[in-house]
Design an enzyme around this catalytic site. Sequence first.
Site, short mmCIF file in Angstrom:
data_model
loop_
_atom_site.label_atom_id
_atom_site.label_comp_id
_atom_site.label_asym_id
_atom_site.label_seq_id
_atom_site.Cartn_x
_atom_site.Cartn_y
_atom_site.Cartn_z
N GLU A 71 5.02 1.43 -11.67
CA GLU A 71 6.11 2.36 -11.34
C GLU A 71 6.66 3.08 -12.57
O GLU A 71 7.35 4.09 -12.46
CB GLU A 71 7.25 1.64 -10.63
CG GLU A 71 8.03 0.67 -11.50
CD GLU A 71 9.22 0.09 -10.74
OE1 GLU A 71 10.35 0.28 -11.23
OE2 GLU A 71 9.03 -0.54 -9.70
N GLU B 221 0.66 5.58 10.51
CA GLU B 221 0.96 5.53 11.94
C GLU B 221 0.88 6.90 12.61
O GLU B 221 0.88 6.98 13.85
CB GLU B 221 2.37 4.95 12.16
CG GLU B 221 2.51 3.49 11.79
CD GLU B 221 1.79 2.56 12.75
OE1 GLU B 221 1.29 3.04 13.79
OE2 GLU B 221 1.69 1.36 12.44
#
Length: 312
Positions: free
Chosen positions: A127, A96
């Site tokens: 992960e 963004e």
Amino acid sequence: MPNDDTARLTSLLDVLSSLGTEASTTDRGDLDLLGTEELVRRMNEEDHRVPAAVGERGSEIAAAVDGITDRFRRGGRLIYIGAGTAGRVGVLDASECPPTFGTDPSMVVGLIAGGETAIRSAVENAEDDLHAAAASLRELGLSERDTVVGISASGRTPYVVGGLRFARDEGALTVAIASNEGSEIGAVADIAIEVVTGPEFISGSTRLKSGTAQKLVVNMLTTLSMIKLGKTYQGVMVDLLATNEKLHARSIRTVTQLAGVGIDEASAALAAASGSVKLALLILATGASADAAATALADADGILRNAIASLS
């Protein structure tokens, strides 16, 4: 005697039982029996705890913003690392920044365990790779001018731990965002932002309050550092990129409001400024030519208020 797998599982269960984000509460045994409106009320009540918890870490967040801003001014980058929801929060915030603040896509980067596929789908065991984030940071050419922000609700995700260790060894500023105090990533990082959100509405579902807290914190890290870099003026985005009709209209609206001119004059100034809201505002505020205004803005390190003062 338990085998190695049983011992590892027992150790992991002990760790999880110590984390507030994994805890269960005694007041939610009837959730599946409640009406929808009551469920909404209870979940909203739980969510209200998050902003206050973020506010308690104001000093640490401010220190991170100042550190990030300093490194941005030296040409550094902000790089998020995380897995699952935490990784997606970082990727979202990074994506963004270019349309909001007119930044180069390389200035704020989001890395997620498992790569691009993991943005939309779970990548099993990604992960748990202690070395993957470090490898990605090495590929990016990480330096001491950069900031690496590791995000992990539990505060112990191996992908994030390994990435922060590597970043620290390379001399980069390291920041940890966790939802438990005394976190492993907090101990590794230069700045620990441990927002204690407590047990989740659904036990262990850290996409809920923990994810909300992470989003609030990263909002602050980029928004406030961009304000300090002069990407806003009077609380308005002045470095936005008009990449669609809505943003083009917003550019015109911004110029009309801040410069006190009509649509035609605003459009003409934007055209002279090649679409730059900031440059158009400087031209209208000072009467300078586009070239002179661009020079003044560059001399003022892109801070519109200082550029106006220099030409007034």
